[in-house]
Design an enzyme around this catalytic site. Structure first.
Site, mmCIF file in Angstrom:
data_model
loop_
_atom_site.group_PDB
_atom_site.id
_atom_site.type_symbol
_atom_site.label_atom_id
_atom_site.label_comp_id
_atom_site.label_asym_id
_atom_site.label_seq_id
_atom_site.Cartn_x
_atom_site.Cartn_y
_atom_site.Cartn_z
ATOM 1 N N HIS A 118 -7.272 0.416 -6.614
ATOM 2 C CA HIS A 118 -7.495 -0.386 -5.406
ATOM 3 C C HIS A 118 -8.134 -1.716 -5.839
ATOM 4 O O HIS A 118 -9.304 -1.985 -5.544
ATOM 5 C CB HIS A 118 -8.396 0.380 -4.440
ATOM 6 N N ARG A 165 -13.638 -8.548 1.811
ATOM 7 C CA ARG A 165 -12.225 -8.258 1.572
ATOM 8 C C ARG A 165 -11.371 -9.478 1.906
ATOM 9 O O ARG A 165 -10.340 -9.709 1.270
ATOM 10 C CB ARG A 165 -11.782 -7.042 2.407
ATOM 11 N N ASP A 183 -17.528 6.933 -1.366
ATOM 12 C CA ASP A 183 -16.292 6.723 -0.600
ATOM 13 C C ASP A 183 -16.029 8.059 0.079
ATOM 14 O O ASP A 183 -16.733 9.053 -0.171
ATOM 15 C CB ASP A 183 -15.159 6.320 -1.573
ATOM 16 N N GLN A 188 -10.136 -4.276 -3.585
ATOM 17 C CA GLN A 188 -11.424 -3.725 -3.150
ATOM 18 C C GLN A 188 -12.501 -4.011 -4.198
ATOM 19 O O GLN A 188 -13.634 -4.361 -3.850
ATOM 20 C CB GLN A 188 -11.300 -2.205 -2.939
ATOM 21 N N ARG A 245 0.878 -1.183 0.000
ATOM 22 C CA ARG A 245 0.000 0.000 0.000
ATOM 23 C C ARG A 245 0.907 1.223 0.000
ATOM 24 O O ARG A 245 1.675 1.430 0.939
ATOM 25 C CB ARG A 245 -0.900 -0.026 1.242
ATOM 26 N N CYS A 269 -16.544 1.404 0.493
ATOM 27 C CA CYS A 269 -15.388 0.538 0.822
ATOM 28 C C CYS A 269 -14.943 0.696 2.268
ATOM 29 O O CYS A 269 -14.220 -0.153 2.775
ATOM 30 C CB CYS A 269 -14.233 0.838 -0.126
HETATM 31 N N1 CP Z 1 -11.438 -0.358 2.221
HETATM 32 C C1 CP Z 1 -10.164 -0.344 2.654
HETATM 33 O O1 CP Z 1 -9.199 -0.544 1.891
HETATM 34 O O2 CP Z 1 -10.021 -0.118 3.986
HETATM 35 P P1 CP Z 1 -8.659 0.088 4.793
HETATM 36 O O3 CP Z 1 -8.075 1.393 4.345
HETATM 37 O O4 CP Z 1 -9.059 0.072 6.227
HETATM 38 O O5 CP Z 1 -7.734 -1.045 4.432
HETATM 39 N N1 NVA Z 2 -10.132 6.549 -1.398
HETATM 40 C C1 NVA Z 2 -9.709 6.125 -0.084
HETATM 41 C C2 NVA Z 2 -9.914 4.653 0.069
HETATM 42 C C3 NVA Z 2 -9.523 4.086 1.387
HETATM 43 C C4 NVA Z 2 -9.724 2.609 1.454
HETATM 44 C C5 NVA Z 2 -8.260 6.516 0.141
HETATM 45 O O1 NVA Z 2 -7.450 6.400 -0.797
HETATM 46 O O2 NVA Z 2 -7.930 6.960 1.224
#
Ligand code: CP
Ligand code: NVA
Length: 322
Positions: free
Chosen positions: A135, A300, A231, A138, A108, A273
């Protein structure tokens, strides 16, 4: 040198059949993967999977660690206090060194270029656990949630219409690409100035059949939608824009009234998400009977199992369970 491994950085790298298979496998694993008879329960035995997270995470961390354990492997979590990608050591050195000792990397990161560079020099598969542009795990979970909610396999989701109401971000981009691949109709409402960037739009358009309708009016996107999705309006890394964004997104909160005004399908469902903030969706919708958010979050885990199995255990060969 051995052939470079197949990585999973975005939904765009999948054929429509591969996407359907990953999604259907995720749904199948909901019923099988934690059973003692599951054939893959030792598939990662004596193997380490590195989880490199330079941003916070609840679902992605818990699900990927759980997925590795479900296959008998060791998930090695390396947070931003352990490793700062490209800061204390170059991305190249980090990638070569870590990939020489593990069987797979789940990462990440901030900029997409970071994960692309990590993958370029890695001798083991790299799976994107979120970057600023994509992502993918997701979206596998989200489409698995739809197969479960609508009782249809992924390749038959094409009768549905998804309305996205909110920010044009990483989750939306991969969702649009995936919708294109499966022929799902998609409508996207974002405020003026927050539209899908042209470069991503081209990538979405190249992804296959289906249509993406774009508007700056939430009601227009919602018309006839079976699923309304949003989101956060402030993704990780955009914290300094909070005030500006809260103003720009006024009127974008997903509520029963907005869906009614827009003319959503009578039995419309809500997805997000997570993590959720109050401004983008009312409590009534978020905690109400339309909401799929908690099954979506649990999916997930099945998505992570499906993805890690396909890319790490099966080295990028995406096939239905034996
Ligand atoms: N939806 C998602 O990726 O959540 P987190 O940021 O908690 O991993
Ligand atoms: N769009 C959000 C998703 C988190 C899971 C971010 O990038 O922070």
């Amino acid at each position: 040198a051995s052939k470079s491994p197949r990585h999973f950085l975005s939904i765009s790298e999948l054929s429509p059949t591969e996407l359907s298979t990953l999604v259907n496998n995720a749904t199948a694993y909901k019923h099988s993967a934690l059973q003692p008879t599951w054939p893959q329960r030792n598939a990662l035995s004596n193997k380490t999977i590195a989880l490199l997270f330079s941003k916070l995470s609840t679902r992605t961390r818990v699900s990927t660690e759980g997925a590795v354990v479900a296959m008998g492997g060791h998930p090695m979590f390396l947070g931003k206090n352990d490793i700062q990608l490209g800061v204390n050591e170059s991305l190249y050195d980090t990638s070569v060194v870590i990939s020489s000792m593990v069987s797979g990397i789940v990462a990440r990161v901030g900029p997409h270029a970071d994960i692309a560079n990590l993958a370029k020099d890695s001798s083991v598969p790299v799976i994107n656990a979120l970057c600023d542009t994509y992502h993918p795990m997701q979206i596998v979970a989200d489409f698995a949630t739809l197969t479960q909610a609508f009782g249809t396999p992924a390749e038959k989701l094409n009768g549905l219409k998804i309305a996205w109401v909110g920010d044009a971000n990483n989750v939306l981009f991969d969702m649009c690409i995936g919708a294109r691949k499966l022929g799902i109709e998609m409508a996207v409402a974002t405020p003026k100035g927050y539209e899908i960037p042209a470069k991503i739009k081209d990538e979405v358009d190249a992804a296959g059949r289906g249509t993406i309708f774009e508007t700056n009016t939430p009601e227009e996107a919602i018309k006839g939608a079976n699923i309304v999705v949003t989101d956060t309006w402030i993704s990780m890394g955009q914290e300094s824009e909070k005030q500006k964004r809260l103003q720009a997104f006024a009127g974008y909160q997903v509520t029963e009234e907005l869906a009614k005004r827009g003319g959503a399908a009578e039995d419309w469902k809500f997805m997000h998400c997570l993590p959720r903030h109050q401004e983008e969706v009312s409590d009534e919708v978020f905690y109400g009977p339309r909401s799929l958010v908690f099954p979506e979050a649990q999916n997930r885990l099945w998505s992570a199992i499906s993805t890690i199995e396909a890319f790490v255990v099966n080295r990028g060969e995406i096939r239905p369970p034996k």
